[in-house]
Design a protein around this motif. Structure first.
Motif, PDB file in Angstrom:
ATOM      1  N   SER A   1      36.667  41.109  47.193  1.00  0.00           N
ATOM      2  CA  SER A   1      35.311  40.555  47.167  1.00  0.00           C
ATOM      3  C   SER A   1      34.672  40.618  48.542  1.00  0.00           C
ATOM      4  O   SER A   1      35.354  40.737  49.562  1.00  0.00           O
TER       5      SER A   1
ATOM      6  N   HIS B   1      37.178  39.013  33.621  1.00  0.00           N
ATOM      7  CA  HIS B   1      37.664  40.348  33.997  1.00  0.00           C
ATOM      8  C   HIS B   1      39.097  40.554  33.481  1.00  0.00           C
ATOM      9  O   HIS B   1      39.432  41.622  32.976  1.00  0.00           O
TER      10      HIS B   1
ATOM     11  N   TYR C   1      33.731  33.979  44.117  1.00  0.00           N
ATOM     12  CA  TYR C   1      33.460  34.055  42.690  1.00  0.00           C
ATOM     13  C   TYR C   1      34.165  32.911  41.972  1.00  0.00           C
ATOM     14  O   TYR C   1      35.301  32.586  42.296  1.00  0.00           O
TER      15      TYR C   1
ATOM     16  N   GLU D   1      36.041  31.538  36.475  1.00  0.00           N
ATOM     17  CA  GLU D   1      35.612  31.990  35.153  1.00  0.00           C
ATOM     18  C   GLU D   1      35.286  33.489  35.155  1.00  0.00           C
ATOM     19  O   GLU D   1      35.545  34.196  34.183  1.00  0.00           O
ATOM     20  N   ILE D   2      34.705  33.986  36.249  1.00  0.00           N
ATOM     21  CA  ILE D   2      34.377  35.415  36.341  1.00  0.00           C
ATOM     22  C   ILE D   2      35.665  36.229  36.377  1.00  0.00           C
ATOM     23  O   ILE D   2      35.814  37.217  35.658  1.00  0.00           O
ATOM     24  N   TYR D   3      36.621  35.811  37.203  1.00  0.00           N
ATOM     25  CA  TYR D   3      37.898  36.509  37.269  1.00  0.00           C
ATOM     26  C   TYR D   3      38.596  36.467  35.913  1.00  0.00           C
ATOM     27  O   TYR D   3      39.175  37.449  35.470  1.00  0.00           O
TER      28      TYR D   3
END
Length: 98
Positions: free
Chosen positions: A64, A78, A70, A73-75
């Protein structure tokens, strides 16, 4: 393998299906995180090529942008995408492998 045993698979047809291309060729940041993990597997930093979810989050953090954080939740989103074709999670050992 004889002619009757061959599997009829049309890669181009399959990849044209909605959502499949993105699963096979992830976004740049996801691909870079995967490369970080492959590098760790190659240099034996991850025993037996297996890793845990924290290793995935660490890989995302490593690629990043500086001073950009981040949310988990974003990870996690993914990781869910990667589990479709790239990752296999063993619930007994709670380890992940490619």
């Amino acid at each position: 393998m004889n002619e009757t045993d061959k599997i009829n698979f049309d890669f181009v047809k399959e990849i044209k299906e909605p959502g499949v291309y993105q699963l096979l060729f992830p976004k740049k940041e996801v691909g870079l995180a995967v490369m970080v993990l492959f590098e760790k597997i190659e240099n034996k930093s991850l025993p037996d090529g297996k890793f845990i979810e924290k290793d995935l989050h660490d890989a995302f953090a490593q690629i990043s942008k500086p001073n950009e954080r981040y949310p988990k939740e974003i990870y996690s989103a993914h990781i869910e995408e990667l589990q479709e074709y790239f990752l296999d999670y063993n619930q007994e050992t709670q380890k992940i492998l490619f």
